[in-house]
Design a protein around this motif. Structure first.
Motif, PDB file in Angstrom:
ATOM      1  N   ARG A  99       0.842  -1.183   0.000  1.00 24.27           N
ATOM      2  CA  ARG A  99       0.000   0.000   0.000  1.00 24.27           C
ATOM      3  C   ARG A  99       0.883   1.241   0.000  1.00 24.27           C
ATOM      4  O   ARG A  99       2.029   1.210   0.455  1.00 24.27           O
ATOM      5  CB  ARG A  99      -0.936   0.013   1.206  1.00 24.27           C
ATOM      6  CG  ARG A  99      -0.270   0.166   2.557  1.00 24.27           C
ATOM      7  CD  ARG A  99      -1.238  -0.155   3.677  1.00 24.27           C
ATOM      8  NE  ARG A  99      -2.376   0.747   3.710  1.00 24.27           N
ATOM      9  CZ  ARG A  99      -2.529   1.701   4.605  1.00 24.27           C
ATOM     10  NH1 ARG A  99      -1.602   1.905   5.531  1.00 24.27           N
ATOM     11  NH2 ARG A  99      -3.603   2.460   4.594  1.00 24.27           N
ATOM     12  N   LYS A 100       0.329   2.339  -0.490  1.00 31.27           N
ATOM     13  CA  LYS A 100       1.113   3.561  -0.643  1.00 31.27           C
ATOM     14  C   LYS A 100       1.371   4.229   0.697  1.00 31.27           C
ATOM     15  O   LYS A 100       2.481   4.667   0.979  1.00 31.27           O
ATOM     16  CB  LYS A 100       0.379   4.518  -1.579  1.00 31.27           C
ATOM     17  CG  LYS A 100       0.232   4.001  -2.998  1.00 31.27           C
ATOM     18  CD  LYS A 100      -0.570   4.986  -3.842  1.00 31.27           C
ATOM     19  CE  LYS A 100      -0.768   4.460  -5.247  1.00 31.27           C
ATOM     20  NZ  LYS A 100      -1.591   5.395  -6.065  1.00 31.27           N
ATOM     21  N   VAL A 101       0.330   4.300   1.516  1.00 35.68           N
ATOM     22  CA  VAL A 101       0.474   5.021   2.777  1.00 35.68           C
ATOM     23  C   VAL A 101       1.399   4.240   3.700  1.00 35.68           C
ATOM     24  O   VAL A 101       1.153   3.078   3.996  1.00 35.68           O
ATOM     25  CB  VAL A 101      -0.902   5.212   3.447  1.00 35.68           C
ATOM     26  CG1 VAL A 101      -0.748   5.916   4.780  1.00 35.68           C
ATOM     27  CG2 VAL A 101      -1.821   5.996   2.516  1.00 35.68           C
ATOM     28  N   PRO A 102       2.462   4.866   4.201  1.00 30.06           N
ATOM     29  CA  PRO A 102       3.444   4.161   5.029  1.00 30.06           C
ATOM     30  C   PRO A 102       3.034   4.046   6.486  1.00 30.06           C
ATOM     31  O   PRO A 102       3.786   4.414   7.398  1.00 30.06           O
ATOM     32  CB  PRO A 102       4.701   5.031   4.868  1.00 30.06           C
ATOM     33  CG  PRO A 102       4.163   6.403   4.718  1.00 30.06           C
ATOM     34  CD  PRO A 102       2.891   6.265   3.908  1.00 30.06           C
ATOM     35  N   VAL A 103       1.844   3.521   6.711  1.00 31.15           N
ATOM     36  CA  VAL A 103       1.343   3.355   8.072  1.00 31.15           C
ATOM     37  C   VAL A 103       0.965   1.902   8.276  1.00 31.15           C
ATOM     38  O   VAL A 103       0.147   1.350   7.532  1.00 31.15           O
ATOM     39  CB  VAL A 103       0.121   4.256   8.321  1.00 31.15           C
ATOM     40  CG1 VAL A 103      -0.448   3.992   9.717  1.00 31.15           C
ATOM     41  CG2 VAL A 103       0.488   5.729   8.166  1.00 31.15           C
ATOM     42  N   LEU A 104       1.555   1.266   9.270  1.00 29.58           N
ATOM     43  CA  LEU A 104       1.240  -0.124   9.571  1.00 29.58           C
ATOM     44  C   LEU A 104      -0.134  -0.226  10.213  1.00 29.58           C
ATOM     45  O   LEU A 104      -0.614   0.717  10.826  1.00 29.58           O
ATOM     46  CB  LEU A 104       2.274  -0.699  10.542  1.00 29.58           C
ATOM     47  CG  LEU A 104       3.665  -0.993   9.989  1.00 29.58           C
ATOM     48  CD1 LEU A 104       4.585  -1.445  11.104  1.00 29.58           C
ATOM     49  CD2 LEU A 104       3.599  -2.042   8.906  1.00 29.58           C
ATOM     50  N   GLY A 105      -0.710  -1.389  10.079  1.00 31.07           N
ATOM     51  CA  GLY A 105      -1.955  -1.621  10.797  1.00 31.07           C
ATOM     52  C   GLY A 105      -3.086  -2.222  10.026  1.00 31.07           C
ATOM     53  O   GLY A 105      -3.726  -3.139  10.533  1.00 31.07           O
ATOM     54  N   PRO A 106      -3.364  -1.794   8.830  1.00 31.00           N
ATOM     55  CA  PRO A 106      -4.552  -2.351   8.183  1.00 31.00           C
ATOM     56  C   PRO A 106      -4.451  -3.857   8.023  1.00 31.00           C
ATOM     57  O   PRO A 106      -3.499  -4.369   7.457  1.00 31.00           O
ATOM     58  CB  PRO A 106      -4.568  -1.651   6.822  1.00 31.00           C
ATOM     59  CG  PRO A 106      -3.810  -0.404   7.030  1.00 31.00           C
ATOM     60  CD  PRO A 106      -2.741  -0.763   8.020  1.00 31.00           C
ATOM     61  N   ALA A 107      -5.445  -4.544   8.530  1.00 24.97           N
ATOM     62  CA  ALA A 107      -5.486  -5.992   8.389  1.00 24.97           C
ATOM     63  C   ALA A 107      -6.480  -6.401   7.322  1.00 24.97           C
ATOM     64  O   ALA A 107      -6.791  -7.580   7.195  1.00 24.97           O
ATOM     65  CB  ALA A 107      -5.849  -6.630   9.721  1.00 24.97           C
TER      66      ALA A 107
END
Length: 125
Positions: free
Chosen positions: A99-107
């Motif tokens: 994914r483009k957004v560099p934020v961990l978390g989406p499952a």
């Protein structure tokens, strides 16, 4: 665009190990997180692990903590999922996603714009 190609799947005995690879091509600068998902026969696709491509931070599903390790080799544009102490219930098709957004978390895989075709992992009991 980003293209993802998984490799490294196969047949392994219970208790064994396997390392999956996810080769990235295309606009490799345009994604921030790589993740692995899996889908077992008759079950929904589930999140396994994710890594921030830039800083290397990681995030794991509880079911794989301590047994699976996600990593990346930026110079090779390749991500990895090292799996150990494999169990029969780990049998599934494993998918790489980014994914483009560099934020961990989406499952939820819907949060990832790019996906590979998957590689089969079969654990014999």
């Amino acid at each position: 665009q980003v293209q993802l190609v998984e490799s490294g799947g196969g047949l392994v005995q219970a208790g064994g190990s396997l390392r999956l690879s996810c080769a990235v091509s295309g606009r490799t600068y345009s994604f921030g997180v790589m993740a692995w998902f899996r889908q077992a026969p008759g079950k929904e696709r589930e999140f396994v692990a994710a890594i921030n491509w830039v800083n290397g931070n990681t995030y794991y599903a509880d079911s794989v903590k301590g047994r699976f390790t996600i990593s990346r080799e930026i110079a090779k544009n390749t991500g990895y999922l090292q799996m150990s102490s494999l169990q029969f219930e780990n049998t599934a098709v494993y998918y790489c996603a980014a994914r483009k957004v560099p934020v961990l978390g989406p499952a939820d895989i819907s949060a990832y714009e790019y996906r590979g075709q998957g590689t089969q992992v079969t654990v014999s009991s």
